[in-house]
Design a protein around this motif. Structure first.
Motif, mmCIF file in Angstrom:
data_model
loop_
_atom_site.group_PDB
_atom_site.id
_atom_site.type_symbol
_atom_site.label_atom_id
_atom_site.label_comp_id
_atom_site.label_asym_id
_atom_site.label_seq_id
_atom_site.Cartn_x
_atom_site.Cartn_y
_atom_site.Cartn_z
ATOM 1 N N ALA A 107 -11.325 36.732 -21.873
ATOM 2 C CA ALA A 107 -12.508 37.576 -21.661
ATOM 3 C C ALA A 107 -13.566 36.819 -20.858
ATOM 4 C CB ALA A 107 -13.076 38.023 -23.004
ATOM 5 N N LEU A 108 -13.716 35.524 -21.135
ATOM 6 C CA LEU A 108 -14.673 34.707 -20.394
ATOM 7 C C LEU A 108 -14.268 34.601 -18.924
ATOM 8 C CD1 LEU A 108 -17.203 32.944 -20.614
ATOM 9 C CD2 LEU A 108 -15.706 31.005 -21.049
ATOM 10 N N ALA A 109 -12.979 34.411 -18.654
ATOM 11 C CA ALA A 109 -12.502 34.347 -17.269
ATOM 12 C C ALA A 109 -12.731 35.681 -16.561
ATOM 13 C CB ALA A 109 -11.021 33.972 -17.237
ATOM 14 N N LEU A 110 -12.472 36.774 -17.252
ATOM 15 C CA LEU A 110 -12.704 38.106 -16.677
ATOM 16 C C LEU A 110 -14.188 38.334 -16.388
ATOM 17 C CD1 LEU A 110 -11.404 40.837 -15.928
ATOM 18 C CD2 LEU A 110 -11.901 41.581 -18.257
ATOM 19 N N LEU A 111 -15.037 37.952 -17.318
ATOM 20 C CA LEU A 111 -16.487 38.100 -17.100
ATOM 21 C C LEU A 111 -16.970 37.230 -15.935
ATOM 22 C CD1 LEU A 111 -17.910 38.249 -20.730
ATOM 23 C CD2 LEU A 111 -17.874 40.072 -19.023
ATOM 24 N N TYR A 112 -16.439 36.022 -15.812
ATOM 25 C CA TYR A 112 -16.842 35.155 -14.711
ATOM 26 C C TYR A 112 -16.407 35.739 -13.374
ATOM 27 C CZ TYR A 112 -17.511 31.180 -11.688
ATOM 28 O OH TYR A 112 -17.904 30.369 -10.658
ATOM 29 N N ALA A 113 -15.199 36.300 -13.315
ATOM 30 C CA ALA A 113 -14.730 36.929 -12.074
ATOM 31 C C ALA A 113 -15.619 38.107 -11.709
ATOM 32 C CB ALA A 113 -13.280 37.377 -12.232
ATOM 33 N N ARG A 114 -16.006 38.903 -12.690
ATOM 34 C CA ARG A 114 -16.901 40.041 -12.426
ATOM 35 C C ARG A 114 -18.286 39.553 -11.984
ATOM 36 N NH1 ARG A 114 -15.438 45.101 -11.913
ATOM 37 N NH2 ARG A 114 -17.153 45.869 -13.142
ATOM 38 N N TYR A 115 -18.751 38.455 -12.592
ATOM 39 C CA TYR A 115 -20.048 37.889 -12.220
ATOM 40 C C TYR A 115 -20.021 37.374 -10.776
ATOM 41 C CZ TYR A 115 -23.976 34.663 -12.036
ATOM 42 O OH TYR A 115 -25.108 34.000 -11.668
ATOM 43 N N GLU A 137 -22.278 38.716 -7.685
ATOM 44 C CA GLU A 137 -23.122 37.834 -6.876
ATOM 45 C C GLU A 137 -22.835 38.002 -5.388
ATOM 46 O OE1 GLU A 137 -25.649 35.563 -7.419
ATOM 47 O OE2 GLU A 137 -25.736 36.536 -9.371
ATOM 48 N N GLN A 138 -21.565 38.120 -5.031
ATOM 49 C CA GLN A 138 -21.197 38.326 -3.629
ATOM 50 C C GLN A 138 -21.722 39.671 -3.135
ATOM 51 O OE1 GLN A 138 -17.007 38.288 -2.889
ATOM 52 N NE2 GLN A 138 -17.259 38.410 -0.681
ATOM 53 N N LEU A 139 -21.595 40.686 -3.943
ATOM 54 C CA LEU A 139 -22.107 42.010 -3.584
ATOM 55 C C LEU A 139 -23.628 41.978 -3.450
ATOM 56 C CD1 LEU A 139 -21.032 44.853 -3.062
ATOM 57 C CD2 LEU A 139 -21.408 45.351 -5.466
ATOM 58 N N GLU A 156 -24.513 40.441 -0.114
ATOM 59 C CA GLU A 156 -24.306 41.413 0.963
ATOM 60 C C GLU A 156 -25.436 42.439 0.991
ATOM 61 O OE1 GLU A 156 -20.459 43.158 0.456
ATOM 62 O OE2 GLU A 156 -19.431 41.229 0.625
ATOM 63 N N TYR A 157 -25.847 42.904 -0.172
ATOM 64 C CA TYR A 157 -26.943 43.878 -0.244
ATOM 65 C C TYR A 157 -28.255 43.271 0.240
ATOM 66 C CZ TYR A 157 -24.168 47.334 -2.814
ATOM 67 O OH TYR A 157 -23.244 48.257 -3.176
ATOM 68 N N GLN A 158 -28.491 42.013 -0.095
ATOM 69 C CA GLN A 158 -29.728 41.363 0.345
ATOM 70 C C GLN A 158 -29.765 41.228 1.863
ATOM 71 O OE1 GLN A 158 -32.421 40.698 -1.398
ATOM 72 N NE2 GLN A 158 -31.450 41.447 -3.258
ATOM 73 N N SER A 159 -28.629 40.873 2.477
ATOM 74 C CA SER A 159 -28.610 40.771 3.941
ATOM 75 C C SER A 159 -28.784 42.146 4.572
ATOM 76 C CB SER A 159 -27.324 40.113 4.419
ATOM 77 O OG SER A 159 -26.204 40.940 4.159
ATOM 78 N N ARG A 160 -28.194 43.167 3.987
ATOM 79 C CA ARG A 160 -28.351 44.532 4.510
ATOM 80 C C ARG A 160 -29.800 44.999 4.359
ATOM 81 N NH1 ARG A 160 -27.377 47.960 8.186
ATOM 82 N NH2 ARG A 160 -27.128 50.093 7.505
ATOM 83 N N ILE A 161 -30.431 44.643 3.252
ATOM 84 C CA ILE A 161 -31.842 44.991 3.042
ATOM 85 C C ILE A 161 -32.707 44.307 4.096
ATOM 86 C CG2 ILE A 161 -33.800 44.575 1.492
ATOM 87 C CD1 ILE A 161 -31.887 45.194 -0.840
ATOM 88 N N ALA A 162 -32.414 43.038 4.413
ATOM 89 C CA ALA A 162 -33.177 42.329 5.441
ATOM 90 C C ALA A 162 -33.005 43.001 6.805
ATOM 91 C CB ALA A 162 -32.735 40.866 5.508
#
Length: 174
Positions: free
Chosen positions: A27-35, A39-41, A44-50
């Protein structure tokens, strides 16, 4: 060897704890992958906002320029006109030269002071910048022209600026 009931229970509980440990690690590995994906998403959103913020600022500038209905021709989307269409150089009180940015064509103007000088300057500029002036009339925009004063008198520059300013030409300092 006979095991007691409490030994069997401890053995079962230890197996159960071991299974829970593996489930928690999974579960910890799954949560880290989702985290990490989140973070990557987020990046991407921050660069698109800029990008969108910069575009909004640019469109705000265009809106401010068009508030009174006239914009510089070089800011039009078709991009056919340079930021500065040419340079008008004052060499001496009666000696001028006009140079076109596109094509590099230069015309010399020799005229004495007076009304004939203003008419000659306007006619020469109309001839030299005919295509740009036609575009400016058609698109309701203005052209930018640089005036270089190579004399010691500011009066010549001021007089020439007042002559040039009548029409779709705006004097800029670069």
């Amino acid at each position: 060897m006979k095991r007691s009931r409490s030994d069997v229970m401890h053995y079962s509980l230890s197996e159960f704890a071991f299974i829970l440990l593996f489930l928690a690690a999974g579960a910890l590995a799954l949560l880290y992958a989702r985290y990490a994906a989140a973070e990557q998403l987020n990046a991407e959103y921050q660069s698109r906002i800029a990008e969108l913020t910069a575009e909004i600022d640019f469109l705000g500038e265009l809106l401010a320029e068009t508030q009174y209905g006239v914009v510089p021709c070089w800011r039009r989307p078709d991009g056919g006109i340079p930021a500065v269409v040419g340079t008008l150089t004052i060499h001496a009180p009666g000696s001028l030269s006009a140079e076109r940015t596109l094509g590099g064509r230069t015309l010399a103007i020799e005229a004495a002071d007076g009304d004939s000088r203003a008419a000659l300057i306007r006619a020469t500029l109309a001839e030299l910048f005919a295509a740009e002036l036609a575009y400016a009339d058609q698109k309701n925009c203005y052209l930018r022209l640089v005036i270089e004063n190579r004399t010691d008198s500011y009066a010549h520059y001021r007089d020439l600026t007042s002559i040039v300013s009548r029409g779709n030409l705006v004097v800029v300092n670069e």
